[in-house]
Write a protein that holds these residues in place. Structure first.
Motif, mmCIF file in Angstrom:
data_model
loop_
_atom_site.group_PDB
_atom_site.id
_atom_site.type_symbol
_atom_site.label_atom_id
_atom_site.label_comp_id
_atom_site.label_asym_id
_atom_site.label_seq_id
_atom_site.Cartn_x
_atom_site.Cartn_y
_atom_site.Cartn_z
ATOM 1 N N GLU A 92 0.832 -1.203 0.000
ATOM 2 C CA GLU A 92 0.000 0.000 0.000
ATOM 3 C C GLU A 92 0.866 1.253 0.000
ATOM 4 N N PHE A 93 1.980 1.211 0.732
ATOM 5 C CA PHE A 93 2.897 2.351 0.762
ATOM 6 C C PHE A 93 3.487 2.609 -0.620
ATOM 7 N N THR A 95 2.261 1.800 -3.486
ATOM 8 C CA THR A 95 1.192 2.288 -4.360
ATOM 9 C C THR A 95 0.899 3.762 -4.103
ATOM 10 N N THR A 96 0.921 4.165 -2.831
ATOM 11 C CA THR A 96 0.644 5.559 -2.477
ATOM 12 C C THR A 96 1.666 6.503 -3.090
ATOM 13 N N ASP A 213 4.756 6.506 6.067
ATOM 14 C CA ASP A 213 3.931 7.354 5.200
ATOM 15 C C ASP A 213 3.920 8.798 5.721
ATOM 16 N N ARG A 217 5.603 12.045 3.807
ATOM 17 C CA ARG A 217 4.783 13.200 3.443
ATOM 18 C C ARG A 217 5.385 14.496 4.006
#
Length: 222
Positions: A92-93, A95-96, A213, A217
């Motif tokens: 998921e990371f 993909t983000t 994440d 960011r």
């Protein structure tokens, strides 16, 4: 400024250290020196295979048989095919942050990395961007593998964010001039490892990929 993410592999993408070090402990025990999983973590984890062989030969007091490398590889890959899992949240990371340049820079051999990525279904996400310390002069804690990876993906080391789980990897990342996140999400992590990574120079510590994440960011927004 172009940012990039460089992933270590074992303990960062694949939860593989428990499996591979269990095999090492079994083999060294079979060679006559009783070895626990924690012994294997302490003595062999994070090293290039050549250095692991040298360390085992020191431990057992003799040269290893010529078949050692093949036997270890076969047993380890069999264990991986039976039970290798990704670190929770890593897919998921990726993909983000799929728009950021990314690569793998690992102490593991190219063959082992290829098998593991296939087992995890992640090969397409790193096609052509998987770099092994077997391709550079010195392994971690020297910065060679990270400098090589940054050059290959054409991003300055100072603009790279490295995700590592080992003290040697953190030292290597710092020496390369990158920003290093120490990840504490793998099955082999023991009490006190956060302090170990901090002492090695990790700029940030993350218990899981949700924390990674948030850190990434923040770095991208700075």
């Amino acid at each position: 400024m172009t940012r990039a993410i460089i992933f270590d592999f074992d303990g960062v993408i694949a939860d593989s250290e428990v499996l591979s070090n269990t095999v090492l402990a079994e083999i060294v025990t079979e060679l006559g020196v009783p070895t626990t999983l924690d012994d294997a973590y302490r003595d062999y984890m994070g090293k290039r295979f050549h250095d692991v062989v040298a360390a085992i030969e020191t431990t057992v007091g003799r040269s290893l048989p010529r078949s050692f490398a093949e036997d270890y590889q076969d047993r380890t890959l069999t264990r991986f095919r039976q039970g290798l899992a990704p670190i929770a949240g890593v897919k998921e990371f990726i993909t983000t942050f799929v728009d950021l340049p990314r690569c793998i820079a690992s102490s593991s051999s190219p063959d082992r990395l290829a098998v593991c990525l296939d087992v995890l279904g992640l090969t397409p996400l790193f096609e052509g961007r998987v770099f092994s310390a077997s391709n550079v002069a010195r392994g971690k804690p020297h910065p060679d593998i990270f400098l090589h990876a940054a050059a290959e993906i054409r991003v300055a080391p100072a603009d790279c964010i490295i995700i590592e789980d080992s003290a040697g990897g953190v030292v290597a990342g710092r020496a390369a001039g990158a920003t290093v996140i120490g990840l504490l999400a793998a099955g082999h992590i023991r009490e006190g490892h956060a302090a170990t990574l901090k002492d090695a120079g990790a700029h940030y510590l993350a218990a899981d990929y949700a924390a990674v994440d948030a850190i990434v960011r923040g770095l991208l927004a700075a």
